[in-house]
Design a protein around this motif. Structure first.
Motif, PDB file in Angstrom:
ATOM      1  N   GLY A 226       0.805  -1.221   0.000  1.00 18.72           N
ATOM      2  CA  GLY A 226       0.000   0.000   0.000  1.00 18.72           C
ATOM      3  C   GLY A 226       0.832   1.261   0.000  1.00 18.72           C
ATOM      4  O   GLY A 226       1.962   1.288   0.511  1.00 18.72           O
ATOM      5  N   GLN A 227       0.291   2.295  -0.565  1.00 22.32           N
ATOM      6  CA  GLN A 227       1.015   3.562  -0.702  1.00 22.32           C
ATOM      7  C   GLN A 227       1.242   4.260   0.631  1.00 22.32           C
ATOM      8  O   GLN A 227       2.140   5.102   0.749  1.00 22.32           O
ATOM      9  N   ASP A 228       0.447   3.957   1.630  1.00 23.26           N
ATOM     10  CA  ASP A 228       0.570   4.636   2.919  1.00 23.26           C
ATOM     11  C   ASP A 228       1.662   4.036   3.802  1.00 23.26           C
ATOM     12  O   ASP A 228       1.942   4.561   4.876  1.00 23.26           O
ATOM     13  N   PHE A 229       2.261   2.944   3.364  1.00 22.85           N
ATOM     14  CA  PHE A 229       3.288   2.297   4.177  1.00 22.85           C
ATOM     15  C   PHE A 229       4.528   3.181   4.267  1.00 22.85           C
ATOM     16  O   PHE A 229       5.012   3.716   3.262  1.00 22.85           O
ATOM     17  N   ASP A 230       5.050   3.350   5.466  1.00 17.93           N
ATOM     18  CA  ASP A 230       6.254   4.150   5.701  1.00 17.93           C
ATOM     19  C   ASP A 230       7.481   3.284   5.421  1.00 17.93           C
ATOM     20  O   ASP A 230       7.864   2.463   6.252  1.00 17.93           O
TER      21      ASP A 230
END
Length: 262
Positions: A226-230
Motif C-alpha cells: 500500500g502507498q501509505d506504508f512508511d
C-alpha cells in the motif's frame, strides 16, 4: 530455485548450498562482464552470512577462472573496531574469502581503524572519490554518485541494510556518499555505511535474506503493502537502483510470507 515477482529479481532456494552456488555464479558472471567492458570489477561487501556464502568463489572453477587481479573491494558497511577484532567485517572477509583468492592487496580498501568513526567515514569517502577520479569507479549519470558494479547487502530481521536502520536520520541523507552512526541497534554502536544514494547508484545490488526471523521484513520490503506504508520502517524497501538491477537471494524460510502477485 523458485522465483517470484516483486520489487526486483527474487530468487528463492531450497537449500543454503544451492543459494551459495547460484550467488557465486552470479558474482562470477558480473565480474567477467565488468572486466570485459571496463577493465575492472568494483564490489562492495557487507558482513554476516554473506561472506561465508562467497566461499564458493574460492572453489573450482571460480578460483581459476575469475580474473581476481581486476577486482577492487570496498565495504558498504563496517563496524568501528580494529581490523583484528571479531566484529570487523574486514577480518571476516579476509579470513573467509579474500585471503584465499588472488585479489591484489592494494585493491582492498578497508576503513582506517585508527581514527574516530566520524573521521574514518570522511576518509573513506575521500578514498572512493579518488577511485572515481582515477576512473576505477564510474559515476552515475543520474546523481553523480559512484557506480559500483556490485553492492552485496545482508538484510537484518528489522529490515535494515548496510548500517541504515529503521527510521534513522541517515536514511534521509542525499549528498553524502558515506556517513557514520553512533547508535546502532546492535553492538557495536559505531559504524560506517554507504548512504542510500550510493547503494541505489550501483549497476547491481544483491540483498540476501535467510532464516524465518527475516520473513516479516522480506514481505514488507518486496510486496505490495500500500502507498501509505512508511518505507523508512523497513530500509530494505528503499533499495531501488535508479539505473541498475536489484536481485534478492533468499531461502524458503525468509520467503515464507512473500505474497507477490504472479
Amino acid at each position: 530455485m523458485a522465483t517470484a515477482k516483486g520489487r526486483g529479481d527474487i530468487r528463492i532456494f531450497d537449500t543454503y548450498d544451492e543459494l551459495a552456488t547460484d550467488l557465486a555464479e552470479y558474482v562470477a558472471q558480473l565480474s567477467e562482464s565488468s572486466v570485459k567492458e571496463r577493465g575492472y570489477f568494483t564490489i562492495a561487501l557487507s558482513g554476516g552470512s554473506l561472506i561465508s556464502l562467497l566461499g564458493k568463489l574460492c572453489e573450482a572453477p571460480y578460483n581459476k577462472t575469475v580474473d581476481w587481479t581486476k577486482w577492487y573491494v570496498l565495504w558498504a558497511e563496517e563496524r568501528a573496531v580494529s581490523k583484528n577484532h571479531s566484529d570487523s567485517n574486514y577480518k571476516l572477509a579476509k579470513d573467509s574469502f579474500l585471503s584465499k583468492v588472488s585479489i591484489l592487496n592494494n585493491h582492498v580498501y578497508s576503513i582506517n581503524d585508527s581514527k574516530t568513526v566520524e573521521d574514518a567515514a570522511m576518509q573513506y569517502e575521500f578514498t572512493i572519490r579518488q577511485l572515481v577520479k582515477a576512473r576505477v569507479l564510474s559515476v552515475s549519470g543520474v546523481n553523480d554518485c559512484p557506480k559500483f558494479d556490485l553492492i552485496l547487502l545482508c538484510m537484518g530481521s528489522d529490515g535494515h541494510i548496510a548500517a541504515l536502520y529503521p527510521h534513522h536520520p541517515a536514511l534521509e541523507l542525499k549528498e553524502d556518499w558515506i556517513t557514520h552512526i553512533t547508535d546502532s541497534s546492535e553492538p557495536p554502536p559505531e559504524r560506517i555505511t554507504f548512504t542510500l544514494p550510493v547503494i541505489n547508484s550501483a549497476s547491481n545490488v544483491v540483498v540476501l535474506a535467510t532464516g524465518e526471523d527475516k520473513a516479516r521484513a522480506v514481505h514488507l520490503a518486496i510486496d505490495n503493502v500500500g502507498q501509505d506504508f512508511d518505507a523508512s520502517a523497513v530500509p530494505a524497501r528503499l533499495v531501488e537502483p535508479v539505473d541498475g538491477k536489484l536481485v534478492w537471494f533468499m531461502d524458503m524460510a525468509a520467503a515464507s510470507q512473500v505474497t507477490t502477485n504472479e
